[in-house]
Design a protein around this motif. Structure first.
Motif, PDB file in Angstrom:
ATOM      1  N   LEU A   1       0.924  -1.339  -0.135  1.00  0.00           N
ATOM      2  CA  LEU A   1       0.053  -0.132  -0.131  1.00  0.00           C
ATOM      3  C   LEU A   1       0.938   1.229  -0.061  1.00  0.00           C
ATOM      4  N   GLU A   2       1.984   1.136   0.787  1.00  0.00           N
ATOM      5  CA  GLU A   2       2.904   2.486   1.023  1.00  0.00           C
ATOM      6  C   GLU A   2       3.286   2.651  -0.693  1.00  0.00           C
ATOM      7  N   HIS A   3       3.863   1.572  -1.269  1.00  0.00           N
ATOM      8  CA  HIS A   3       4.341   1.727  -2.490  1.00  0.00           C
ATOM      9  C   HIS A   3       3.511   2.189  -3.483  1.00  0.00           C
ATOM     10  N   ASN A   4       2.112   1.498  -3.523  1.00  0.00           N
ATOM     11  CA  ASN A   4       1.310   2.106  -4.517  1.00  0.00           C
ATOM     12  C   ASN A   4       0.689   3.711  -4.191  1.00  0.00           C
ATOM     13  N   CYS A   5       0.687   3.831  -2.785  1.00  0.00           N
ATOM     14  CA  CYS A   5       0.235   5.285  -2.817  1.00  0.00           C
ATOM     15  C   CYS A   5       1.307   6.335  -3.134  1.00  0.00           C
ATOM     16  N   ALA A   6       2.455   5.910  -3.066  1.00  0.00           N
ATOM     17  CA  ALA A   6       3.763   6.604  -3.519  1.00  0.00           C
ATOM     18  C   ALA A   6       3.740   6.789  -4.957  1.00  0.00           C
TER      19      ALA A   6
ATOM     20  N   PRO B   1      -1.070  11.151  -0.620  1.00  0.00           N
ATOM     21  CA  PRO B   1      -0.616  11.602   0.360  1.00  0.00           C
ATOM     22  C   PRO B   1      -1.059  10.621   1.655  1.00  0.00           C
ATOM     23  N   PHE B   2      -0.970   9.600   1.606  1.00  0.00           N
ATOM     24  CA  PHE B   2      -1.361   9.087   2.981  1.00  0.00           C
ATOM     25  C   PHE B   2      -0.342   8.749   3.981  1.00  0.00           C
ATOM     26  N   SER B   3      -0.473   8.816   5.273  1.00  0.00           N
ATOM     27  CA  SER B   3       0.731   8.717   6.077  1.00  0.00           C
ATOM     28  C   SER B   3       0.397   7.747   7.270  1.00  0.00           C
ATOM     29  N   GLU B   4      -0.810   7.522   7.617  1.00  0.00           N
ATOM     30  CA  GLU B   4      -1.481   7.008   8.632  1.00  0.00           C
ATOM     31  C   GLU B   4      -1.106   5.351   8.728  1.00  0.00           C
ATOM     32  N   TRP B   5       0.204   4.957   8.414  1.00  0.00           N
ATOM     33  CA  TRP B   5       0.345   3.513   8.303  1.00  0.00           C
ATOM     34  C   TRP B   5       0.411   2.783   9.596  1.00  0.00           C
ATOM     35  N   ALA B   6       0.590   3.211  10.718  1.00  0.00           N
ATOM     36  CA  ALA B   6       0.620   2.666  11.999  1.00  0.00           C
ATOM     37  C   ALA B   6      -0.736   2.231  12.422  1.00  0.00           C
ATOM     38  N   GLY B   7      -1.555   3.463  12.224  1.00  0.00           N
ATOM     39  CA  GLY B   7      -2.842   3.125  12.562  1.00  0.00           C
ATOM     40  C   GLY B   7      -3.558   2.171  11.856  1.00  0.00           C
ATOM     41  N   LEU B   8      -3.550   2.437  10.523  1.00  0.00           N
ATOM     42  CA  LEU B   8      -3.923   1.287   9.549  1.00  0.00           C
ATOM     43  C   LEU B   8      -3.611  -0.269   9.924  1.00  0.00           C
ATOM     44  N   SER B   9      -2.568  -0.325  10.263  1.00  0.00           N
ATOM     45  CA  SER B   9      -1.936  -1.568  10.509  1.00  0.00           C
ATOM     46  C   SER B   9      -2.557  -2.048  11.890  1.00  0.00           C
ATOM     47  N   GLN B  10      -2.810  -1.111  12.759  1.00  0.00           N
ATOM     48  CA  GLN B  10      -3.644  -1.442  14.401  1.00  0.00           C
ATOM     49  C   GLN B  10      -5.067  -1.914  13.695  1.00  0.00           C
ATOM     50  N   GLU B  11      -5.523  -1.108  12.999  1.00  0.00           N
ATOM     51  CA  GLU B  11      -6.777  -1.554  12.662  1.00  0.00           C
ATOM     52  C   GLU B  11      -7.174  -2.759  11.711  1.00  0.00           C
ATOM     53  N   MET B  12      -6.203  -3.052  11.096  1.00  0.00           N
ATOM     54  CA  MET B  12      -6.136  -4.476  10.306  1.00  0.00           C
ATOM     55  C   MET B  12      -6.081  -5.648  11.509  1.00  0.00           C
TER      56      MET B  12
END
Length: 271
Positions: A46-51, A56-67
């Motif tokens: 997801l990080e690579h695709n967004c880049a 400009p998504f940056s909430e990766w830690a929060g997304l991981s926790q929700e998953m």
């Protein structure tokens, strides 16, 4: 169940760019024993695709926790994570979009995969070809109309999956899976620098094959190469690997490659 921006709901604004333009990306993960398999790889995808898509998504830690939270609640099944550019603007310009949308959903595991693993899947050549676009090749973006048409044509046959070519006639992938075929000790998989999705399980298989007695080669190949193979397997994060029983009039009886990959792909990992 849907979780949109951390809130349990199933309503997306009509002006969200996913609705207007398919402007976003996604990943689909297997949940096993309450854990997201290959979680790190899914987040990195997801990080690579967004880049690449300049989202400009940056909430990766929060997304991981929700998953992980949804996975614990589900136990076993499928988790889909979508990131869109968000809402704003009428035209193509993304300048009015300031806040990306994150959306998670969970569902039961596909019921047919265990049968396919036991009996083998049947492939049919799709009349729908994938457009070549090196900028988007490999990405799992939300523009999936080609796959929708591939699936619609597939459902008019008695096959389980479709073998898909690109617009130049090169073997690329299946409707919802990547593809490997074996000739002796050489394992081939399509190059994906012009079309197709570079799947997480595909990368996992390539990594293990590189350490095996098999030699793995990424190629541009015509469909005849698959017909002449000793064995064909397909894979994705949910299957995770399945032998192919037939393609058109060809019957594959060997399971040498499948027997090597299957236990490696079934190993539970969150990394």
């Amino acid at each position: 169940m849907f979780l949109i921006n951390g809130v349990t709901q199933d309503v997306l604004p009509a002006n969200d760019r996913a609705v207007q333009f398919g402007d976003g990306c996604f990943t689909t993960a297997r949940i096993k024993n309450g854990r997201v398999e290959f979680l790190t790889a899914h987040i990195e995808r997801l990080e690579h695709n967004c880049a690449t898509l300049l989202i400009p998504f940056s909430e990766w830690a929060g997304l991981s926790q929700e998953m992980q939270t949804l996975a614990r609640q589900q136990g076993d099944g499928v988790l889909k994570a979508i990131i869109t550019r968000g809402s704003g603007g009428r035209g193509y310009s993304p300048s009015a979009c300031q806040t990306p949308t994150r959306m998670l959903s969970v569902s039961p595991s596909p019921a047919h995969y265990p049968l396919w693993r036991k009996e083998g899947a049947r492939l049919a050549l799709s009349p729908v070809r994938l457009g070549r676009n090196p900028h988007l090749a490999g990405l799992k973006h939300l523009n999936r109309l080609e796959q929708v048409l591939i699936r619609a044509h597939l459902e008019q046959t008695d096959a389980d999956e479709a073998l898909v070519l690109d617009s130049d006639g090169w073997v690329t992938e299946c409707c919802a899976a990547n593809l490997f075929w074996r000739a002796g000790d050489v394992v081939f998989t399509p190059r994906l620098d012009q079309a197709g999705v570079d799947g997480i399980m595909r990368r996992h298989c390539i990594s293990h094959l590189a350490q095996s007695r098999f030699r793995v080669v990424e190629v541009n190949a015509r469909v005849e190469s698959v017909r002449q193979a000793d064995e064909v397997v397909i894979c994705n994060a949910l299957m995770p690997v399945i032998p192919v029983r037939t393609f058109a009039e060809v019957h594959y009886r060997s399971r040498e490659l499948f027997d090597y990959l299957a236990p490696l792909c079934e190993q539970t990992t969150t990394s």
